[in-house]
Design a protein around this motif. Structure first.
Motif, PDB file in Angstrom:
ATOM      1  N   PRO A   1       0.799  -1.229   0.000  1.00 59.96           N
ATOM      2  CA  PRO A   1       0.000   0.000   0.000  1.00 59.96           C
ATOM      3  C   PRO A   1       0.830   1.276   0.000  1.00 59.96           C
ATOM      4  N   GLY A   2       2.165   1.141   0.058  1.00 58.09           N
ATOM      5  CA  GLY A   2       3.029   2.312   0.003  1.00 58.09           C
ATOM      6  C   GLY A   2       2.670   3.350   1.038  1.00 58.09           C
ATOM      7  N   GLN A   3       2.639   4.593   0.610  1.00 55.27           N
ATOM      8  CA  GLN A   3       2.347   5.707   1.518  1.00 55.27           C
ATOM      9  C   GLN A   3       0.904   5.716   2.014  1.00 55.27           C
ATOM     10  N   TRP A   4       0.051   4.870   1.440  1.00 53.50           N
ATOM     11  CA  TRP A   4      -1.364   4.855   1.799  1.00 53.50           C
ATOM     12  C   TRP A   4      -1.732   3.630   2.635  1.00 53.50           C
ATOM     13  N   ALA A   5      -0.829   3.170   3.485  1.00 50.93           N
ATOM     14  CA  ALA A   5      -1.067   1.958   4.278  1.00 50.93           C
ATOM     15  C   ALA A   5      -2.361   2.028   5.088  1.00 50.93           C
ATOM     16  N   GLN A   6      -2.763   3.195   5.512  1.00 51.29           N
ATOM     17  CA  GLN A   6      -3.991   3.338   6.301  1.00 51.29           C
ATOM     18  C   GLN A   6      -5.240   3.433   5.421  1.00 51.29           C
ATOM     19  N   LYS A   7      -5.069   3.374   4.102  1.00 50.12           N
ATOM     20  CA  LYS A   7      -6.182   3.599   3.181  1.00 50.12           C
ATOM     21  C   LYS A   7      -6.658   2.346   2.453  1.00 50.12           C
TER      22      LYS A   7
ATOM     23  N   HIS B   1     -15.833   3.336  -0.440  1.00 51.90           N
ATOM     24  CA  HIS B   1     -15.206   4.653  -0.337  1.00 51.90           C
ATOM     25  C   HIS B   1     -16.292   5.722  -0.329  1.00 51.90           C
ATOM     26  N   ALA B   2     -16.194   6.667   0.570  1.00 50.49           N
ATOM     27  CA  ALA B   2     -17.127   7.799   0.554  1.00 50.49           C
ATOM     28  C   ALA B   2     -16.955   8.561  -0.757  1.00 50.49           C
ATOM     29  N   MET B   3     -18.048   9.049  -1.294  1.00 47.42           N
ATOM     30  CA  MET B   3     -18.009   9.768  -2.564  1.00 47.42           C
ATOM     31  C   MET B   3     -18.446  11.213  -2.315  1.00 47.42           C
ATOM     32  N   THR B   4     -17.467  12.120  -2.314  1.00 44.24           N
ATOM     33  CA  THR B   4     -17.753  13.537  -2.127  1.00 44.24           C
ATOM     34  C   THR B   4     -17.171  14.323  -3.295  1.00 44.24           C
ATOM     35  N   LYS B   5     -17.559  15.558  -3.416  1.00 43.58           N
ATOM     36  CA  LYS B   5     -17.090  16.405  -4.514  1.00 43.58           C
ATOM     37  C   LYS B   5     -15.566  16.493  -4.563  1.00 43.58           C
ATOM     38  N   ASN B   6     -14.910  16.501  -3.425  1.00 48.07           N
ATOM     39  CA  ASN B   6     -13.462  16.676  -3.369  1.00 48.07           C
ATOM     40  C   ASN B   6     -12.666  15.378  -3.254  1.00 48.07           C
ATOM     41  N   HIS B   7     -13.347  14.268  -2.979  1.00 50.05           N
ATOM     42  CA  HIS B   7     -12.620  13.006  -2.760  1.00 50.05           C
ATOM     43  C   HIS B   7     -13.534  11.847  -3.144  1.00 50.05           C
ATOM     44  N   TYR B   8     -13.201  11.186  -4.230  1.00 49.72           N
ATOM     45  CA  TYR B   8     -14.072  10.113  -4.707  1.00 49.72           C
ATOM     46  C   TYR B   8     -13.309   9.141  -5.598  1.00 49.72           C
TER      47      TYR B   8
ATOM     48  N   THR C   1      -9.227  -2.650 -11.020  1.00 54.27           N
ATOM     49  CA  THR C   1      -8.589  -1.416 -10.573  1.00 54.27           C
ATOM     50  C   THR C   1      -9.624  -0.459 -10.011  1.00 54.27           C
ATOM     51  N   SER C   2      -9.159   0.336  -9.085  1.00 49.50           N
ATOM     52  CA  SER C   2      -9.956   1.399  -8.494  1.00 49.50           C
ATOM     53  C   SER C   2      -9.051   2.618  -8.410  1.00 49.50           C
ATOM     54  N   PHE C   3      -9.462   3.721  -9.036  1.00 44.76           N
ATOM     55  CA  PHE C   3      -8.634   4.918  -9.033  1.00 44.76           C
ATOM     56  C   PHE C   3      -9.306   6.002  -8.215  1.00 44.76           C
ATOM     57  N   CYS C   4      -8.622   6.456  -7.166  1.00 43.81           N
ATOM     58  CA  CYS C   4      -9.114   7.527  -6.297  1.00 43.81           C
ATOM     59  C   CYS C   4      -8.447   8.834  -6.717  1.00 43.81           C
ATOM     60  N   ASN C   5      -9.207   9.910  -6.725  1.00 45.63           N
ATOM     61  CA  ASN C   5      -8.637  11.193  -7.148  1.00 45.63           C
ATOM     62  C   ASN C   5      -7.585  11.716  -6.170  1.00 45.63           C
ATOM     63  N   LYS C   6      -7.514  11.177  -4.955  1.00 44.54           N
ATOM     64  CA  LYS C   6      -6.497  11.625  -3.996  1.00 44.54           C
ATOM     65  C   LYS C   6      -5.492  10.536  -3.614  1.00 44.54           C
ATOM     66  N   HIS C   7      -5.891   9.274  -3.741  1.00 42.52           N
ATOM     67  CA  HIS C   7      -5.040   8.190  -3.250  1.00 42.52           C
ATOM     68  C   HIS C   7      -4.661   7.199  -4.348  1.00 42.52           C
ATOM     69  N   ASP C   8      -4.693   7.631  -5.584  1.00 42.42           N
ATOM     70  CA  ASP C   8      -4.072   6.943  -6.702  1.00 42.42           C
ATOM     71  C   ASP C   8      -4.742   5.637  -7.127  1.00 42.42           C
ATOM     72  N   LEU C   9      -3.956   4.773  -7.802  1.00 40.47           N
ATOM     73  CA  LEU C   9      -4.438   3.545  -8.438  1.00 40.47           C
ATOM     74  C   LEU C   9      -4.234   2.342  -7.531  1.00 40.47           C
ATOM     75  N   TRP C  10      -5.327   1.611  -7.297  1.00 41.49           N
ATOM     76  CA  TRP C  10      -5.324   0.406  -6.473  1.00 41.49           C
ATOM     77  C   TRP C  10      -5.713  -0.771  -7.330  1.00 41.49           C
ATOM     78  N   VAL C  11      -5.056  -1.916  -7.116  1.00 39.32           N
ATOM     79  CA  VAL C  11      -5.289  -3.078  -7.962  1.00 39.32           C
ATOM     80  C   VAL C  11      -5.467  -4.335  -7.115  1.00 39.32           C
ATOM     81  N   ALA C  12      -6.460  -5.132  -7.478  1.00 38.12           N
ATOM     82  CA  ALA C  12      -6.676  -6.444  -6.873  1.00 38.12           C
ATOM     83  C   ALA C  12      -6.552  -7.477  -7.991  1.00 38.12           C
ATOM     84  N   GLU C  13      -5.741  -8.486  -7.771  1.00 37.36           N
ATOM     85  CA  GLU C  13      -5.569  -9.582  -8.722  1.00 37.36           C
ATOM     86  C   GLU C  13      -6.468 -10.723  -8.276  1.00 37.36           C
ATOM     87  N   VAL C  14      -7.263 -11.256  -9.209  1.00 31.23           N
ATOM     88  CA  VAL C  14      -8.213 -12.311  -8.873  1.00 31.23           C
ATOM     89  C   VAL C  14      -8.016 -13.495  -9.818  1.00 31.23           C
ATOM     90  N   MET C  15      -7.909 -14.681  -9.237  1.00 33.91           N
ATOM     91  CA  MET C  15      -7.855 -15.916 -10.002  1.00 33.91           C
ATOM     92  C   MET C  15      -9.230 -16.573  -9.911  1.00 33.91           C
TER      93      MET C  15
END
Length: 153
Positions: free
Chosen positions: A62-68, A89-96, A138-152
């Motif tokens: 999770p790099g710098q976003w370990a708490q996220k 994830h909460a969806m607000t005008k400034n963070h979604y 993938t899930s891309f957050c406007n503040k916390h970047d690109l997150w990826v889950a690999e599924v078999m």
């Protein structure tokens, strides 16, 4: 002055797109994730250390976003041929969450969905015939970047 012919331009576009696909495949190859619903094997690529840190985030890295992780890592549920991706994830005008994407192991984009701040971060995709067994959500957050889950499957 540089002169580029139309033929050269098409070649450069194909080269750039190939580089982009390679980047996506390599970037997604570092992923690990969590699957909901039916039991699936979750795998982590051994090549994750070859990518620069803090570009693609996973449950294991999770790099710098370990708490996220809980609010950013895409959750995947597969029922038959339907794949549902959810990001709690909460969806607000400034963070979604801006976008979900489902990509097969060979880099084929199965589908993508763009969200607006007022949307819920849930997307559904249908697996094509002969789809293979490994996918990247993938899930891309406007503040916390690109997150990826690999599924078999």
């Amino acid at each position: 002055m540089l002169v580029v012919s139309k033929h050269d331009t098409h070649r450069k576009v194909r080269y750039i797109m190939a580089d982009r696909r390679d980047f996506i495949k390599i970037g997604l190859g570092v992923a690990s994730g969590v699957a909901l619903g039916q039991a699936y094997t979750i795998a982590t690529s051994e090549s994750s250390s070859s990518l620069p840190s803090n570009i693609v985030y996973t449950a294991d890295e999770p790099g710098q976003w370990a708490q996220k992780v809980g609010g950013h890592l895409p959750q995947v549920n597969i029922q038959g041929k339907t794949v549902t991706i959810t990001t709690d994830h909460a969806m607000t005008k400034n963070h979604y969450i801006v976008r979900h994407t489902l990509v097969s192991e060979d880099g084929t984009v199965i589908g993508g969905k763009v969200f607006q701040p007022e949307d819920e971060a849930v997307s559904k995709f249908e697996l094509p015939d002969g789809h293979g067994s490994k996918f990247y959500a993938t899930s891309f957050c406007n503040k916390h970047d690109l997150w990826v889950a690999e599924v078999m499957v």
